[in-house]
Design an enzyme around this catalytic site. Structure first.
Site, PDB file in Angstrom:
ATOM      1  N   ILE A   1      30.032  41.178  39.743  1.00 41.87           N
ATOM      2  CA  ILE A   1      30.487  40.043  40.535  1.00 41.87           C
ATOM      3  C   ILE A   1      29.614  38.870  40.121  1.00 41.87           C
ATOM      4  CG2 ILE A   1      28.992  40.771  42.453  1.00 41.87           C
ATOM      5  CD1 ILE A   1      30.869  39.386  44.380  1.00 41.87           C
ATOM      6  N   SER A   2      30.224  37.752  39.770  1.00 38.12           N
ATOM      7  CA  SER A   2      29.473  36.605  39.251  1.00 38.12           C
ATOM      8  C   SER A   2      28.571  36.015  40.325  1.00 38.12           C
ATOM      9  CB  SER A   2      30.433  35.528  38.738  1.00 38.12           C
ATOM     10  OG  SER A   2      31.189  35.999  37.649  1.00 38.12           O
TER      11      SER A   2
END
Length: 298
Positions: free
Chosen positions: A147-148
């Site tokens: 997940i960025s």
């Protein structure tokens, strides 16, 4: 975060206002507190028991050239159950602190910041990592994907939006569904493609309790885009290739903007704007680091 956006989609204040007078973007619940609690409870129930076989909604009419499968997010009623124990991560203050850090890093678009404050990031990761949900870091979500970090999510969306109105947006790389949820606060229609089947299913599970009406998830090859839904005002890639696939460039509207990480070991964000039928201009932005963009499905 006191400036409340007043354009379509629904005002983000309808999710975070304490008065509870307007229906929220994510769900028709009484208050923002119960909206978050319902989502947290549903996520906890899914984690506590094995997933039961579930029949997915019927695909939209028309075969996809990329043979992807499309699912609209369910809008089921909230589970009737006692309120869960208070989770400190449910606190809006935690999300506000994260957003304040992102703003200090240079993100100025108030609607993007408001969307980031609205979406509960901890619901999109495993319980063991939930305590780290609001630090500015990318985190693993399984299958060698991440997940960025909140800053890069906000930065890429800010660049793509460019202060304008987004009618239709395409995301390449749904992952756990977090960025798609943020995008749904800012665009009238959001389409998101994931090539890894278990992550596609994870995103559906994560997003279902939030009942996001303007989001469509697809399982398929993101490098082919989604021509049956094109053209798009904005396209955002959550994986880095050596170059941006031509198919994606051709699915932009004239004036549309695509933001993507480009490169192998040394990567940078690149903004590509379509200026004519067969004309695009590109601009190199800041350094970044993403997982590689791959063809096909898995």
């Amino acid at each position: 975060m006191n400036d409340k956006p007043r354009s379509f989609p629904l005002p983000l204040s309808s999710v975070v206002d304490q008065g509870g007078k307007k229906p929220g973007l994510f769900a028709p619940v009484a208050t923002p507190q119960t909206a978050t609690q319902n989502a947290a409870l549903s996520a906890a129930q899914h984690a506590a028991r094995p997933a039961a076989p579930r029949a997915g909604p019927a695909a939209r009419p028309g075969a996809s050239p990329s043979k992807s499968h499309s699912y609209a997010m369910d809008r089921a009623q909230p589970v009737a159950a006692p309120a869960p124990r208070q989770n400190p991560l449910v606190s809006e203050a935690v999300r506000r602190a994260m957003v304040a850090r992102v703003a200090k890093q240079g993100v100025k678009d108030q609607q993007v910041l408001a969307a980031l404050e609205t979406v509960p990031r901890h619901l999109f990761m495993e319980e063991a990592l939930a305590s780290q949900a609001y630090i500015d870091a990318s985190l693993p979500i399984g299958h060698h994907q991440t997940i960025s970090q909140p800053y890069i999510v906000a930065r890429m969306i800010e660049v793509m939006r460019n202060g304008g109105t987004l009618r239709r947006v395409l995301e390449i790389g749904t992952g756990c569904g977090y960025q798609a949820a943020v995008l749904s606060c800012l665009a009238q229609e959001v389409y998101s493609i994931e090539r890894i089947k278990p992550l596609h299913e994870l995103a559906k599970t994560n997003l279902r309790p939030l009942r996001v009406a303007n989001l469509r998830l697809h399982y398929g090859d993101g490098m082919l885009g989604l021509p049956q839904a094109a053209p798009f005002d904005g396209i955002i890639l959550a994986a880095a290739g050596l170059e941006v696939p031509r198919a994606l460039l051709e699915q932009l509207t004239i004036g549309g903007r695509l933001v993507a990480p480009v490169g192998a070991r040394a990567q940078h964000l690149e903004l590509i704007t379509r200026t004519g039928k067969a004309e695009w201009v590109s601009e190199t932005l800041e350094d970044c680091h993403f997982v590689p963009l791959r063809p096909g499905t898995a």
